[in-house]
Design a protein around this motif. Structure first.
Motif, short mmCIF file in Angstrom:
data_model
loop_
_atom_site.label_atom_id
_atom_site.label_comp_id
_atom_site.label_asym_id
_atom_site.label_seq_id
_atom_site.Cartn_x
_atom_site.Cartn_y
_atom_site.Cartn_z
N PRO A 1 0.83 -1.21 0.00
CA PRO A 1 0.00 0.00 0.00
C PRO A 1 0.87 1.25 0.00
CG PRO A 1 0.13 -0.90 2.20
CD PRO A 1 0.83 -1.89 1.31
N PRO A 2 0.25 2.43 -0.14
CA PRO A 2 1.04 3.66 -0.17
C PRO A 2 1.80 3.95 1.12
CG PRO A 2 -1.14 4.03 -1.12
CD PRO A 2 -1.16 2.66 -0.51
N SER A 3 1.23 3.57 2.28
CA SER A 3 1.80 3.97 3.57
C SER A 3 1.91 5.49 3.60
CB SER A 3 3.13 3.25 3.82
OG SER A 3 2.92 1.84 3.85
N LEU B 1 11.20 0.17 -3.12
CA LEU B 1 10.07 0.27 -4.05
C LEU B 1 9.67 1.74 -4.22
CD1 LEU B 1 7.90 -2.75 -2.84
CD2 LEU B 1 9.58 -2.70 -4.70
N GLY B 2 10.67 2.59 -4.38
CA GLY B 2 10.42 3.98 -4.73
C GLY B 2 10.04 4.89 -3.59
N SER B 3 10.15 4.44 -2.33
CA SER B 3 9.74 5.26 -1.20
C SER B 3 10.56 4.91 0.03
CB SER B 3 8.25 5.07 -0.91
OG SER B 3 7.87 5.71 0.29
N GLY C 1 10.73 -0.67 3.95
CA GLY C 1 11.01 0.74 4.20
C GLY C 1 11.56 0.99 5.58
N GLY C 2 11.63 2.27 5.96
CA GLY C 2 12.20 2.63 7.24
C GLY C 2 13.67 2.24 7.31
N LEU C 3 14.15 1.91 8.52
CA LEU C 3 15.53 1.45 8.67
C LEU C 3 15.64 -0.04 8.47
CD1 LEU C 3 16.85 3.55 11.71
CD2 LEU C 3 17.08 4.02 9.26
N ASP C 4 14.70 -0.79 9.03
CA ASP C 4 14.73 -2.25 8.91
C ASP C 4 13.36 -2.81 8.59
OD1 ASP C 4 13.40 -1.82 11.26
OD2 ASP C 4 14.74 -3.00 12.53
N GLY C 5 12.49 -1.95 8.03
CA GLY C 5 11.15 -2.39 7.68
C GLY C 5 10.13 -2.22 8.77
N HIS C 6 10.56 -1.71 9.93
CA HIS C 6 9.65 -1.65 11.07
C HIS C 6 9.79 -0.31 11.79
CE1 HIS C 6 8.66 -5.87 10.50
NE2 HIS C 6 9.96 -6.10 10.37
#
Length: 324
Positions: free
Chosen positions: A28-30, A126-128, A138-143
Protein backbone atom coordinates in the motif's frame (compact mmCIF):
# COMPACT_ATOMS: atom_id res chain seq x y z
CA UNK A 1 22.88 11.72 12.65
CA UNK A 2 19.92 11.13 15.03
CA UNK A 3 20.34 8.52 17.75
CA UNK A 4 17.17 6.90 19.13
CA UNK A 5 17.33 6.82 22.94
CA UNK A 6 13.67 5.82 23.40
CA UNK A 7 11.43 4.74 20.56
CA UNK A 8 7.95 5.80 21.73
CA UNK A 9 4.93 3.97 20.32
CA UNK A 10 5.17 2.88 16.69
CA UNK A 11 7.45 5.78 15.73
CA UNK A 12 8.20 5.40 12.03
CA UNK A 13 9.90 7.00 9.05
CA UNK A 14 7.40 8.14 6.41
CA UNK A 15 7.42 10.19 3.23
CA UNK A 16 4.60 11.71 1.20
CA UNK A 17 2.70 10.62 -0.87
CA UNK A 18 4.28 7.30 0.03
CA UNK A 19 4.85 4.17 -2.02
CA UNK A 20 2.91 4.52 -5.27
CA UNK A 21 2.47 1.98 -8.05
CA UNK A 22 2.81 -1.23 -6.02
CA UNK A 23 -0.63 -1.67 -4.42
CA UNK A 24 -1.57 -4.36 -6.93
CA UNK A 25 1.42 -6.34 -5.65
CA UNK A 26 0.38 -6.02 -2.02
CA UNK A 27 2.30 -2.88 -1.01
CA UNK A 28 0.00 0.00 0.00
CA UNK A 29 1.04 3.66 -0.17
CA UNK A 30 1.80 3.97 3.57
CA UNK A 31 3.12 7.50 4.22
CA UNK A 32 2.02 9.94 6.95
CA UNK A 33 -1.54 9.60 8.25
CA UNK A 34 -1.79 13.39 8.68
CA UNK A 35 -0.15 14.67 5.52
CA UNK A 36 -1.13 18.29 6.28
CA UNK A 37 0.96 18.41 9.46
CA UNK A 38 3.70 16.30 7.86
CA UNK A 39 4.08 18.52 4.80
CA UNK A 40 4.05 21.68 6.91
CA UNK A 41 6.87 20.33 9.09
CA UNK A 42 8.99 19.78 6.00
CA UNK A 43 8.23 23.19 4.54
CA UNK A 44 9.20 24.82 7.85
CA UNK A 45 12.74 23.42 7.74
CA UNK A 46 13.22 24.12 4.03
CA UNK A 47 12.59 20.62 2.68
CA UNK A 48 10.32 19.60 -0.16
CA UNK A 49 6.85 18.86 1.31
CA UNK A 50 7.19 15.12 0.76
CA UNK A 51 10.71 14.58 2.18
CA UNK A 52 11.05 11.71 4.62
CA UNK A 53 10.35 12.58 8.25
CA UNK A 54 9.24 10.93 11.48
CA UNK A 55 5.68 10.10 12.57
CA UNK A 56 5.07 9.46 16.29
CA UNK A 57 1.85 7.84 17.51
CA UNK A 58 0.37 8.65 20.95
CA UNK A 59 3.78 8.72 22.72
CA UNK A 60 6.78 10.23 21.00
CA UNK A 61 10.44 9.20 21.00
CA UNK A 62 13.51 10.58 22.77
CA UNK A 63 16.20 11.50 20.23
CA UNK A 64 19.76 12.84 20.38
CA UNK A 65 21.08 14.96 17.52
CA UNK A 66 24.67 14.19 16.60
CA UNK A 67 25.22 17.29 14.47
CA UNK A 68 23.85 20.82 14.22
CA UNK A 69 20.64 21.03 12.21
CA UNK A 70 17.17 22.61 11.95
CA UNK A 71 14.00 20.84 13.07
CA UNK A 72 10.25 21.45 13.26
CA UNK A 73 7.46 19.72 15.18
CA UNK A 74 3.84 19.70 13.99
CA UNK A 75 0.69 17.63 14.45
CA UNK A 76 -0.31 16.45 17.91
CA UNK A 77 0.93 18.50 20.84
CA UNK A 78 3.39 16.15 22.54
CA UNK A 79 4.76 18.81 24.93
CA UNK A 80 8.22 18.34 23.47
CA UNK A 81 11.35 19.58 25.22
CA UNK A 82 14.90 20.17 23.99
CA UNK A 83 17.42 19.67 26.80
CA UNK A 84 14.51 20.18 29.18
CA UNK A 85 13.29 23.47 27.66
CA UNK A 86 9.84 23.53 25.99
CA UNK A 87 9.80 23.44 22.18
CA UNK A 88 7.12 25.49 20.43
CA UNK A 89 5.33 23.41 17.76
CA UNK A 90 4.67 24.71 14.25
CA UNK A 91 8.00 26.57 14.23
CA UNK A 92 11.46 25.76 12.89
CA UNK A 93 14.43 26.04 15.23
CA UNK A 94 18.14 25.33 15.25
CA UNK A 95 19.49 22.49 17.37
CA UNK A 96 23.10 21.76 18.31
CA UNK A 97 24.98 18.50 18.26
CA UNK A 98 24.44 16.62 21.49
CA UNK A 99 21.04 18.11 22.31
CA UNK A 100 18.21 15.73 23.28
CA UNK A 101 14.62 16.06 22.09
CA UNK A 102 11.90 14.43 24.18
CA UNK A 103 8.46 14.05 22.60
CA UNK A 104 5.95 13.06 25.29
CA UNK A 105 2.36 11.84 25.27
CA UNK A 106 -0.05 13.47 22.83
CA UNK A 107 -2.22 16.02 24.67
CA UNK A 108 -4.31 17.16 21.71
CA UNK A 109 -4.41 14.97 18.62
CA UNK A 110 -2.83 11.55 18.29
CA UNK A 111 0.15 11.78 15.91
CA UNK A 112 3.08 14.17 15.99
CA UNK A 113 5.61 14.85 13.23
CA UNK A 114 9.30 15.73 13.20
CA UNK A 115 11.03 17.13 10.14
CA UNK A 116 14.81 17.61 9.96
CA UNK A 117 16.59 19.82 7.42
CA UNK A 118 17.68 17.61 4.51
CA UNK A 119 15.14 14.90 5.29
CA UNK A 120 15.63 11.37 6.64
CA UNK A 121 18.07 9.62 4.29
CA UNK A 122 17.23 5.94 4.74
CA UNK A 123 17.36 3.80 1.56
CA UNK A 124 14.36 3.83 -0.76
CA UNK A 125 12.43 0.58 -1.07
CA UNK A 126 10.07 0.27 -4.05
CA UNK A 127 10.42 3.98 -4.73
CA UNK A 128 9.74 5.26 -1.20
CA UNK A 129 11.37 5.64 2.22
CA UNK A 130 8.01 5.11 3.96
CA UNK A 131 7.69 2.30 6.51
CA UNK A 132 5.14 -0.46 5.86
CA UNK A 133 5.34 -2.35 9.15
CA UNK A 134 3.32 -5.44 8.28
CA UNK A 135 5.50 -6.41 5.32
CA UNK A 136 8.80 -5.20 6.81
CA UNK A 137 9.41 -2.71 3.98
CA UNK A 138 11.01 0.74 4.20
CA UNK A 139 12.20 2.63 7.24
CA UNK A 140 15.53 1.45 8.67
CA UNK A 141 14.73 -2.25 8.91
CA UNK A 142 11.15 -2.39 7.68
CA UNK A 143 9.65 -1.65 11.07
CA UNK A 144 9.08 1.07 13.65
CA UNK A 145 12.17 2.73 15.13
CA UNK A 146 13.93 0.98 18.02
CA UNK A 147 16.07 2.29 20.85
CA UNK A 148 19.74 2.24 19.90
CA UNK A 149 19.22 2.84 16.18
CA UNK A 150 20.90 5.67 14.26
CA UNK A 151 18.73 7.54 11.77
CA UNK A 152 20.62 9.03 8.79
CA UNK A 153 19.76 12.54 7.62
CA UNK A 154 20.83 14.30 4.42
CA UNK A 155 22.88 17.48 4.82
CA UNK A 156 21.06 20.80 4.30
CA UNK A 157 21.29 24.26 5.92
CA UNK A 158 17.61 24.49 6.87
CA UNK A 159 15.44 27.54 7.50
CA UNK A 160 15.20 28.32 11.23
CA UNK A 161 12.88 30.95 12.63
CA UNK A 162 9.82 30.22 10.50
CA UNK A 163 6.32 29.55 11.78
CA UNK A 164 2.97 28.35 10.43
CA UNK A 165 0.27 30.91 11.28
CA UNK A 166 -2.86 29.65 13.00
CA UNK A 167 -4.92 30.07 9.82
CA UNK A 168 -2.70 27.57 7.98
CA UNK A 169 -2.75 24.89 10.70
CA UNK A 170 -5.30 22.08 11.06
CA UNK A 171 -7.81 22.75 13.85
CA UNK A 172 -7.95 19.67 16.09
CA UNK A 173 -11.22 18.74 17.78
CA UNK A 174 -11.24 19.82 21.42
CA UNK A 175 -14.59 18.21 22.24
CA UNK A 176 -13.54 14.69 21.11
CA UNK A 177 -15.97 14.92 18.17
CA UNK A 178 -14.64 14.96 14.60
CA UNK A 179 -16.58 16.05 11.52
CA UNK A 180 -15.34 13.86 8.65
CA UNK A 181 -16.15 14.39 4.97
CA UNK A 182 -17.16 11.37 2.87
CA UNK A 183 -18.02 10.76 -0.77
CA UNK A 184 -20.69 8.24 -1.74
CA UNK A 185 -19.45 5.05 -3.35
CA UNK A 186 -18.19 2.92 -4.84
CA UNK A 187 -20.98 0.62 -3.51
CA UNK A 188 -23.48 3.11 -2.11
CA UNK A 189 -26.29 1.51 -4.14
CA UNK A 190 -26.09 -1.59 -1.92
CA UNK A 191 -27.43 0.42 1.06
CA UNK A 192 -31.09 1.50 1.33
CA UNK A 193 -32.13 5.07 2.10
CA UNK A 194 -32.71 4.34 5.77
CA UNK A 195 -29.17 2.95 6.00
CA UNK A 196 -27.70 6.07 4.39
CA UNK A 197 -29.69 8.37 6.68
CA UNK A 198 -28.62 6.39 9.74
CA UNK A 199 -24.94 6.45 8.77
CA UNK A 200 -24.87 10.20 8.17
CA UNK A 201 -26.85 11.10 11.30
CA UNK A 202 -25.19 8.76 13.84
CA UNK A 203 -22.25 9.07 16.18
CA UNK A 204 -19.55 6.49 15.41
CA UNK A 205 -17.01 5.69 18.11
CA UNK A 206 -13.44 4.94 17.06
CA UNK A 207 -12.58 1.49 18.40
CA UNK A 208 -9.28 0.70 20.15
CA UNK A 209 -9.01 -2.12 17.60
CA UNK A 210 -7.72 0.36 15.02
CA UNK A 211 -4.33 0.95 13.42
CA UNK A 212 -2.66 2.19 10.25
CA UNK A 213 -4.40 -0.64 8.33
CA UNK A 214 -7.98 0.15 9.33
CA UNK A 215 -10.12 2.21 11.70
CA UNK A 216 -12.89 0.08 13.18
CA UNK A 217 -16.07 2.00 14.07
CA UNK A 218 -18.72 1.20 16.67
CA UNK A 219 -22.28 2.30 15.98
CA UNK A 220 -25.74 1.24 14.78
CA UNK A 221 -26.51 -1.57 12.36
CA UNK A 222 -26.77 -1.00 8.63
CA UNK A 223 -29.72 -1.83 6.37
CA UNK A 224 -29.39 -2.87 2.77
CA UNK A 225 -30.96 -2.33 -0.63
CA UNK A 226 -32.71 -5.27 -2.40
CA UNK A 227 -29.68 -5.86 -4.64
CA UNK A 228 -27.66 -6.87 -1.55
CA UNK A 229 -29.97 -9.89 -1.18
CA UNK A 230 -31.05 -10.57 -4.76
CA UNK A 231 -27.61 -11.27 -6.23
CA UNK A 232 -25.63 -14.00 -7.93
CA UNK A 233 -24.16 -16.64 -5.56
CA UNK A 234 -20.57 -15.66 -6.41
CA UNK A 235 -21.15 -12.42 -4.47
CA UNK A 236 -21.35 -14.34 -1.20
CA UNK A 237 -24.11 -15.07 1.27
CA UNK A 238 -24.16 -11.94 3.50
CA UNK A 239 -25.68 -8.66 2.28
CA UNK A 240 -22.33 -6.89 2.73
CA UNK A 241 -20.54 -9.51 0.58
CA UNK A 242 -19.63 -8.70 -3.01
CA UNK A 243 -17.44 -10.41 -5.56
CA UNK A 244 -13.81 -9.36 -4.92
CA UNK A 245 -13.06 -5.92 -6.28
CA UNK A 246 -10.64 -3.04 -5.75
CA UNK A 247 -10.78 -0.86 -2.64
CA UNK A 248 -9.87 2.84 -2.68
CA UNK A 249 -7.80 4.16 0.20
CA UNK A 250 -10.25 5.72 2.64
CA UNK A 251 -13.02 3.28 1.75
CA UNK A 252 -15.48 2.61 4.55
CA UNK A 253 -15.35 -1.15 4.21
CA UNK A 254 -18.47 -2.85 5.56
CA UNK A 255 -17.37 -6.15 7.08
CA UNK A 256 -20.75 -7.65 7.98
CA UNK A 257 -22.16 -4.89 10.21
CA UNK A 258 -18.78 -3.38 11.20
CA UNK A 259 -17.51 -0.41 9.17
CA UNK A 260 -13.71 -0.25 8.89
CA UNK A 261 -12.07 2.78 7.27
CA UNK A 262 -9.16 1.51 5.15
CA UNK A 263 -6.14 3.62 6.08
CA UNK A 264 -2.64 4.17 4.65
CA UNK A 265 -1.55 0.54 5.14
CA UNK A 266 -4.90 -0.99 4.14
CA UNK A 267 -5.63 -3.75 1.61
CA UNK A 268 -6.15 -3.05 -2.08
CA UNK A 269 -9.09 -5.39 -2.68
CA UNK A 270 -11.53 -7.82 -1.11
CA UNK A 271 -15.08 -9.08 -0.94
CA UNK A 272 -16.94 -6.48 1.14
CA UNK A 273 -18.90 -3.48 -0.05
CA UNK A 274 -17.67 0.10 0.46
CA UNK A 275 -20.67 2.44 0.69
CA UNK A 276 -18.57 5.58 1.31
CA UNK A 277 -14.99 6.80 0.95
CA UNK A 278 -13.17 9.36 3.09
CA UNK A 279 -11.28 11.70 0.70
CA UNK A 280 -7.53 12.15 1.12
CA UNK A 281 -7.84 15.76 2.31
CA UNK A 282 -9.86 14.60 5.35
CA UNK A 283 -7.35 11.94 6.42
CA UNK A 284 -5.61 14.35 8.78
CA UNK A 285 -8.72 14.30 10.97
CA UNK A 286 -8.70 10.51 11.14
CA UNK A 287 -5.00 10.58 11.97
CA UNK A 288 -5.53 12.90 14.93
CA UNK A 289 -8.59 11.10 16.38
CA UNK A 290 -7.95 8.89 19.42
CA UNK A 291 -9.76 5.64 20.28
CA UNK A 292 -13.01 6.40 22.09
CA UNK A 293 -13.55 9.67 20.25
CA UNK A 294 -16.59 10.27 18.03
CA UNK A 295 -16.66 10.54 14.25
CA UNK A 296 -19.59 12.19 12.49
CA UNK A 297 -19.76 12.00 8.72
CA UNK A 298 -20.81 14.66 6.21
CA UNK A 299 -21.34 13.80 2.55
CA UNK A 300 -19.59 15.92 -0.09
CA UNK A 301 -19.31 15.60 -3.84
CA UNK A 302 -16.27 14.20 -5.61
CA UNK A 303 -15.63 17.66 -7.06
CA UNK A 304 -15.66 19.17 -3.56
CA UNK A 305 -13.23 16.48 -2.33
CA UNK A 306 -10.90 17.17 -5.24
CA UNK A 307 -10.96 20.89 -4.43
CA UNK A 308 -10.17 20.13 -0.78
CA UNK A 309 -7.09 18.18 -1.87
CA UNK A 310 -5.95 20.90 -4.30
CA UNK A 311 -6.44 23.63 -1.70
CA UNK A 312 -4.45 21.66 0.86
CA UNK A 313 -1.57 21.05 -1.53
CA UNK A 314 -1.52 24.75 -2.46
CA UNK A 315 -1.36 25.65 1.25
CA UNK A 316 1.59 23.38 2.08
CA UNK A 317 4.21 25.68 0.56
CA UNK A 318 6.73 28.22 1.90
CA UNK A 319 4.30 30.97 0.93
CA UNK A 320 2.13 30.03 3.93
CA UNK A 321 4.94 30.67 6.43
CA UNK A 322 5.86 33.81 8.34
CA UNK A 323 8.89 34.78 10.41
CA UNK A 324 8.55 33.72 14.04
Amino acid sequence: MIHVLKAGIETSIQDWPGRLGYWNKGFPPSGPMDSWSFRMANVLVGNAPGAAGIEAQFLGPTLRFDRDTVIALTGADMKATLDGAPVAPWQSLSVRAGQVLVMGAARTGARGYLAVAGGIDNPEKLGSRATFHKAGVGGLDGHALKAGQDVPVADAPGTPGMTVPEAARPAFATDRIWQIEVCAGPNDDWIDQAGHDRFLSSDWKLSPKSDRTGYRLEGPDWSFAPKAYDKAPEHGSLPANIIDHGYPMGAINLAGQTPIILMNDGPSMGGFINPYTVPSAAFWKLAQAKPGEILRFRQVSVAAAQKMAADLTALCTPAALVRA
